[in-house]
Every structure is written in C-alpha cells, then in structure tokens.
Design an enzyme around this catalytic site. Structure first.
Site, PDB file in Angstrom:
ATOM      1  CB  CYS A 149      -0.891  -0.044   1.364  1.00 43.72           C
ATOM      2  SG  CYS A 149      -0.179   0.184   2.737  1.00 43.72           S
ATOM      3  CG  ASP A 188      -4.784   5.292   2.578  1.00 45.42           C
ATOM      4  OD1 ASP A 188      -4.997   4.729   3.858  1.00 45.42           O
ATOM      5  OD2 ASP A 188      -4.066   5.828   2.137  1.00 45.42           O
ATOM      6  CB  CYS A 242      -3.378   1.918   6.819  1.00 46.89           C
ATOM      7  SG  CYS A 242      -3.372   3.086   7.746  1.00 46.89           S
ATOM      8  NE  ARG A 243      -4.533   1.367   1.535  1.00 45.60           N
ATOM      9  CZ  ARG A 243      -4.503   2.058   0.208  1.00 45.60           C
ATOM     10  NH1 ARG A 243      -5.254   1.713  -0.674  1.00 45.60           N
ATOM     11  NH2 ARG A 243      -3.250   2.727  -0.086  1.00 45.60           N
ATOM     12  CB  SER A 244       0.581  -3.450   2.651  1.00 44.71           C
ATOM     13  OG  SER A 244       1.151  -2.340   3.487  1.00 44.71           O
ATOM     14  CG  ASN A 258       4.427  -1.606   5.071  1.00 41.71           C
ATOM     15  OD1 ASN A 258       5.569  -2.020   5.420  1.00 41.71           O
ATOM     16  ND2 ASN A 258       3.425  -2.643   4.901  1.00 41.71           N
TER      17      ASN A 258
END
Length: 166
Positions: free
Chosen positions: A9, A127, A14-16, A12
């Site tokens: 993401c 995001d 939040c999402r990933s 690095n």
C-alpha cells in the site's frame, strides 16, 4: 514449494500490514504456515520502521488479529524475491510498476480488489488513513474477503484441496 506473497500500500501502516496479518492468520488456521512467506511494504519511505497505525492495530484486535510488522519500502529486489506482489489500489499499481525493473517483475503484480468475492463493485481497497473508524473496519472486512479468496486460488493452483473440499 513455498509461495512468497508481498502486500503493498502507500505507506505500509494501514492496508498492507493488515493484509499481511490477516493472510498469516488464515494460513495458520489452515495449517499451511510452512507453505507461505508473507510480508508487506509501502510505496513511500515516510513510515519505515514504524508499527502499523494505532487505529488499524486497535481495529485488528477487535477482529482477533495482531498487526505488528514494521513498515518498510518496496524495493526493486522484491520483484525477484516474491511470487506475487498484491497492491491495494490503482495508484499503488502504477507506482509499483515503476519500481519493477523487468516485465517479469511487473507480471507478478496483482490487485487485491480482484480477489473480492462478497463486495461486488468494490474496485480498490480504500485507504482509511484520513477516514473514520468505520473506514478501518471496512478495510478489514474487505481484506478478510480478498485474502480468503486469494488463498483459495493459490491452493487450487498448487493442486491442494481447499478448505471447502474437506
């Protein structure tokens, strides 16, 4: 043969790292930990060395996950080390393509939203960074759906029965 997966993401945090943690949990629950190497990275270097965003960690705990990886930046070498590099949105995809040195590396890129089964019409994993707590919950729900589908597809491709086959 071990599958190497890298989730990417923007920063690095939040999402990933959430995708990494959710996929690790799924792999462990299916007894496949020895078959996978799972990591995450960000396009940018702003958060290198940091833990995931506290809001994502708290939200993850509510779902039974621990998100504790340290942020790192996507490197050209990652395209040699990983079998699949799974990005969260179209901007991540464009940026990751620029990091890849070869067409073979670029061929390893996948969109996480491609694996969504229960969220028709959802084209990205959004995001949540500038959003509300609800946005973090949505990301986890999307990632649970996509990770399960991705894992099923990898197991089928490897010729192993899926969980629903047992």
């Amino acid at each position: 043969m071990k599958q190497h997966l890298l989730f990417v993401c923007l920063g690095n945090i939040c999402r990933s790292p959430a995708a990494e943690g959710i996929m690790r949990s799924l792999v462990e629950s299916r007894g496949l930990s020895d078959d996978f190497l799972i990591d995450s990275a960000g396009i940018g270097s702003w958060h290198v060395g940091q833990l995931p965003d506290i809001r994502m960690r708290r939200c993850g705990q509510q779902y039974g996950y621990t998100f504790d990886s340290r942020a790192r930046q996507l490197q050209p070498e990652d395209f040699d080390r990983f079998d699949f590099i799974i990005v969260m949105d179209d901007e991540n995809l464009s940026d990751a393509r620029r990091v890849a040195r070869t067409e073979k590396g670029r061929s390893k890129l996948r969109s996480m939203a491609h694996y969504l089964r229960s969220h028709p019409g959802q084209l990205t994993i959004p995001d949540p960074y500038y959003g509300s707590e609800r946005d973090f919950h949505l990301v986890i729900e999307l990632l649970e759906d996509a990770c399960e589908s991705l894992l099923d597809s990898l197991i089928i491709d490897a010729g192993r029965p899926t969980r629903s086959s047992f």
